[in-house]
Design an enzyme around this catalytic site. Structure first.
Site, PDB file in Angstrom:
ATOM      1  CG  ASN A  38      19.094  20.214 -54.544  1.00  0.00           C
ATOM      2  OD1 ASN A  38      18.414  20.417 -55.596  1.00  0.00           O
ATOM      3  ND2 ASN A  38      19.393  19.293 -53.493  1.00  0.00           N
ATOM      4  CB  ILE A  98      21.247  33.833 -48.627  1.00  0.00           C
ATOM      5  CG1 ILE A  98      21.113  35.607 -49.180  1.00  0.00           C
ATOM      6  CG2 ILE A  98      20.363  33.698 -49.407  1.00  0.00           C
ATOM      7  CD1 ILE A  98      21.240  35.750 -50.404  1.00  0.00           C
ATOM      8  CD  GLN A 144      26.851  31.954 -42.355  1.00  0.00           C
ATOM      9  OE1 GLN A 144      27.661  32.093 -41.798  1.00  0.00           O
ATOM     10  NE2 GLN A 144      26.352  33.005 -41.546  1.00  0.00           N
ATOM     11  NE  ARG A 152      11.810  23.597 -56.800  1.00  0.00           N
ATOM     12  CZ  ARG A 152      12.280  23.454 -55.770  1.00  0.00           C
ATOM     13  NH1 ARG A 152      11.645  23.644 -54.676  1.00  0.00           N
ATOM     14  NH2 ARG A 152      13.357  23.774 -55.819  1.00  0.00           N
TER      15      ARG A 152
HETATM   16  C1  LIG Z   1      19.902  23.864 -54.951  1.00  0.00           C
HETATM   17  C2  LIG Z   1      20.056  23.338 -53.732  1.00  0.00           C
HETATM   18  O1  LIG Z   1      21.421  22.626 -54.055  1.00  0.00           O
HETATM   19  N1  LIG Z   1      18.967  22.662 -52.355  1.00  0.00           N
HETATM   20  C3  LIG Z   1      19.480  22.325 -51.151  1.00  0.00           C
HETATM   21  C4  LIG Z   1      20.314  22.804 -50.743  1.00  0.00           C
HETATM   22  O2  LIG Z   1      20.113  24.294 -50.323  1.00  0.00           O
HETATM   23  P1  LIG Z   1      20.685  25.657 -49.322  1.00  0.00           P
HETATM   24  O3  LIG Z   1      22.120  25.348 -49.908  1.00  0.00           O
HETATM   25  O4  LIG Z   1      19.751  26.606 -49.638  1.00  0.00           O
HETATM   26  O5  LIG Z   1      20.645  25.122 -48.053  1.00  0.00           O
HETATM   27  P2  LIG Z   1      21.322  24.736 -46.323  1.00  0.00           P
HETATM   28  O6  LIG Z   1      22.304  24.418 -47.051  1.00  0.00           O
HETATM   29  O7  LIG Z   1      22.091  26.673 -47.419  1.00  0.00           O
HETATM   30  O8  LIG Z   1      21.023  25.766 -45.796  1.00  0.00           O
HETATM   31  C5  LIG Z   1      20.666  24.463 -44.652  1.00  0.00           C
HETATM   32  C6  LIG Z   1      20.476  25.425 -43.219  1.00  0.00           C
HETATM   33  O9  LIG Z   1      21.049  26.552 -43.232  1.00  0.00           O
HETATM   34  C7  LIG Z   1      20.099  27.948 -43.138  1.00  0.00           C
HETATM   35  N2  LIG Z   1      20.823  28.920 -43.646  1.00  0.00           N
HETATM   36  C8  LIG Z   1      21.837  28.468 -45.153  1.00  0.00           C
HETATM   37  C9  LIG Z   1      22.454  29.726 -45.694  1.00  0.00           C
HETATM   38  C10 LIG Z   1      22.756  30.901 -44.850  1.00  0.00           C
HETATM   39  O10 LIG Z   1      23.087  31.876 -45.411  1.00  0.00           O
HETATM   40  N3  LIG Z   1      21.892  31.342 -43.908  1.00  0.00           N
HETATM   41  C11 LIG Z   1      21.404  29.885 -42.810  1.00  0.00           C
HETATM   42  O11 LIG Z   1      20.552  30.269 -42.501  1.00  0.00           O
HETATM   43  C12 LIG Z   1      19.437  27.396 -43.795  1.00  0.00           C
HETATM   44  O12 LIG Z   1      18.533  28.299 -43.162  1.00  0.00           O
HETATM   45  C13 LIG Z   1      18.664  26.120 -43.358  1.00  0.00           C
HETATM   46  O13 LIG Z   1      18.420  25.819 -42.074  1.00  0.00           O
HETATM   47  O14 LIG Z   1      20.587  22.084 -49.484  1.00  0.00           O
HETATM   48  C14 LIG Z   1      20.090  21.437 -48.504  1.00  0.00           C
HETATM   49  C15 LIG Z   1      19.796  20.911 -47.376  1.00  0.00           C
HETATM   50  O15 LIG Z   1      20.742  19.467 -48.310  1.00  0.00           O
HETATM   51  C16 LIG Z   1      18.953  21.106 -49.313  1.00  0.00           C
HETATM   52  O16 LIG Z   1      17.576  20.976 -48.850  1.00  0.00           O
HETATM   53  C17 LIG Z   1      18.190  21.458 -50.678  1.00  0.00           C
HETATM   54  O17 LIG Z   1      17.711  20.739 -51.717  1.00  0.00           O
HETATM   55  C1  LIG Z   2      14.031  21.271 -51.035  1.00  0.00           C
HETATM   56  C2  LIG Z   2      14.876  21.477 -52.180  1.00  0.00           C
HETATM   57  O1  LIG Z   2      15.137  22.546 -53.273  1.00  0.00           O
HETATM   58  P1  LIG Z   2      14.840  23.363 -53.502  1.00  0.00           P
HETATM   59  O2  LIG Z   2      16.667  24.230 -52.002  1.00  0.00           O
HETATM   60  O3  LIG Z   2      16.710  23.714 -54.416  1.00  0.00           O
HETATM   61  O4  LIG Z   2      14.578  24.153 -53.278  1.00  0.00           O
HETATM   62  C3  LIG Z   2      15.012  19.783 -51.957  1.00  0.00           C
HETATM   63  O5  LIG Z   2      15.322  19.146 -53.516  1.00  0.00           O
HETATM   64  O6  LIG Z   2      14.655  19.480 -51.848  1.00  0.00           O
END
Ligand SMILES: CC(=O)N[C@H]1[C@@H](OP(=O)(O)OP(=O)(O)OC[C@H]2O[C@@H](n3ccc(=O)[nH]c3=O)[C@H](O)[C@@H]2O)O[C@H](CO)[C@@H](O)[C@@H]1O
Ligand SMILES: C=C(OP(=O)(O)O)C(=O)O
Length: 430
Positions: A23, A124, A126, A398
């Site tokens: 990550n 996405i 945000q 992965r």
């Molecule tokens: C590649 C990577 O780094 N993946 C990590 C990253 O995923 P990722 O960056 O996708 O996770 P986010 O922190 O963005 O998501 C956290 C929460 O916010 C919500 N959300 C997010 C963005 C947005 O625009 N709107 C919204 O509602 C998501 O649905 C989720 O419920 O952080 C997660 C939370 O620690 C981890 O589980 C993942 O392993």
């Molecule tokens: C949820 C994970 O990754 P990703 O955001 O890439 O799906 C993870 O690393 O556990």
């Protein structure tokens, strides 16, 4: 079909070395698109399916990418294009992380819209809100997000409704080449954000406050290719710690950074596990009998959602009733159903799971529903009576390099095999 076969009952013992963080490396590779001058050299890169995917995304964007001997070298100085097709985003949601860099560098990014996934809907909004605040026109249609800006992005004050890791990273990357100052409030504080900020700073960006709730970025005119070594993977480290804990083992996790996993250490200490900080890592010594605890996942520095499934496996073997509440993702309990197939006494109530331990786990044929679920099933198999067979290994690949091999080197009875599929014929009656 490939399967991991585990024969439970062995205590883990020895040393395991942790790879660079998945990550952290994905956003760092995406940020390399910002370098208009010189090559980016990224070290300690794990040979994971996700890394191969992001490298392919960059090649598709016409960057020159070489991955050899845990080092990725990227030349993105000339002729970049702006479109990341669905075939990559489908394989790995983190492909959307190229948006911020492309917008900043080219004034345009067209990236396939990621769908939902096994752990939740994962919008996405945000990310896009951030780009719009910086002057981009964002259109979503025909399965793509198309973001454009006339001239340069403009620095803006952006408050995130959720401290999203991906949105924080994407906005940070976009802001590095914007005109003026960007302030991201309620941003994510994960160690991977700090690693990205350190990388961007080396490239010539001005980034302050990473690791706190507010990040401030002053835009600059250009960024340069630099060398960077990725931080160790705290989730891989945590996964081996839970593997040691469930087997009553004694394992030295080389490369584990205690400050990155303090919430995990605290919960395992409550359960009776001992930790000893050694020179370059952490020794885990597990007792014969583990105590039940309650856990709630939270953004960093809270308990990481990416360790929830593995901890659930360990809590199944703890004495007493434990509860896990998942607050980060709305649907990250698919592994609970698989644990039931292994004789787990487990109940799902809304966003919580209640376990009555210690369960006499039994080997069964189970399926990895997502990356960490897969790791958790292997861990449960280490403590189960009989043979556990885990399928859908592409999820595990992965995020883990040679997972079964590393566990075998610690004394687990585990192998990865290709099993002939038995054809299923329809019975014709009448
Ligand atoms: C590649 C990577 O780094 N993946 C990590 C990253 O995923 P990722 O960056 O996708 O996770 P986010 O922190 O963005 O998501 C956290 C929460 O916010 C919500 N959300 C997010 C963005 C947005 O625009 N709107 C919204 O509602 C998501 O649905 C989720 O419920 O952080 C997660 C939370 O620690 C981890 O589980 C993942 O392993
Ligand atoms: C949820 C994970 O990754 P990703 O955001 O890439 O799906 C993870 O690393 O556990």
């Amino acid at each position: 079909m490939e399967k991991i076969i585990v024969r439970g009952g062995k205590k883990l013992n020895g040393t395991v070395k942790i790879e660079g963080a998945k990550n952290a490396v994905l956003p760092v590779i995406a940020a390399s698109l910002l370098a208009s001058d010189g090559k980016s050299i990224i070290r300690d890169v794990p040979a994971l399916a996700d890394v191969y995917t992001i490298n392919e995304v960059l090649r598709n964007l016409k960057a020159d990418v070489v991955f050899d001997n845990q080092t990725v070298t990227i030349d993105a100085t000339n002729g970049l294009s702006y479109e990341a097709p669905f075939e990559y985003v489908r394989k790995m949601r983190a492909s959307v992380l190229v948006m911020g860099s492309l917008l900043a560098r080219l004034g345009r990014a067209r990236v396939a819209l990621p769908g939902g996934c096994a752990i939740g809907s994962r919008p996405i909004d945000q990310h896009l809100k951030g780009f719009e605040a910086m002057g981009a026109i964002v259109k979503v249609g025909n399965g793509f997000i198309d973001a454009r800006v006339d001239g340069k992005l403009k620095g803006a004050k952006i408050y995130l409704d959720i401290p999203s890791v991906g949105a924080t990273e994407n906005i940070m990357m976009a802001a590095t080449l914007a005109e003026g100052t960007t302030i991201i409030e309620n941003c994510a504080k994960e160690p991977e954000i700090v690693d990205l900020a350190n990388y961007l700073t080396k490239m010539g960006a001005i980034v302050k406050g990473a690791g706190t709730e507010v990040i401030r970025i002053e835009g600059v005119d250009r960024l340069y290719g630099v060398e960077h070594t990725i931080i160790p993977d705290r989730i891989e480290a945590g996964t081996f710690i839970t593997a040691a804990a469930i087997t009553g083992g004694n394992v030295y996790v080389k490369g584990a950074v205690p400050e990155h996993i303090s919430s995990l250490i605290a919960k395992l200490e409550e359960m009776g596990v001992t930790f000893i900080e050694e020179k370059d890592g952490l020794r885990v010594i597990s007792p014969e009998k583990l105590k039940a605890v309650d856990i709630k996942t939270m953004p960093h520095p809270g308990f990481p959602t990416d360790m929830q499934a593995q901890m659930m496996a360990v809590l199944l073997r703890a004495h007493g009733t434990s509860m896990i509440t998942e607050t980060v993702f709305e649907n990250r309990f698919m592994h609970a159903e698989e644990f039931r197939r292994m004789n787990a006494d487990i109940k799902i109530e809304g966003r919580s799971v209640i376990m009555n331990g210690p369960c006499n786990l039994q080997g069964a044929e189970v399926s990895a529903t997502d990356l960490r679920a897969g790791a958790a099933l292997v861990i449960a198999g280490l403590a189960a009576e009989g043979i556990t067979k885990i399928t859908e290994l592409h999820h595990i690949d992965r995020g883990y390099v040679n997972f079964h091999g590393k566990l075998a080197s610690l004394g687990a009875d585990i192998e990865r095999i290709t099993e002939q599929e038995i054809p299923v014929f329809e019975t014709v009656t009448g």
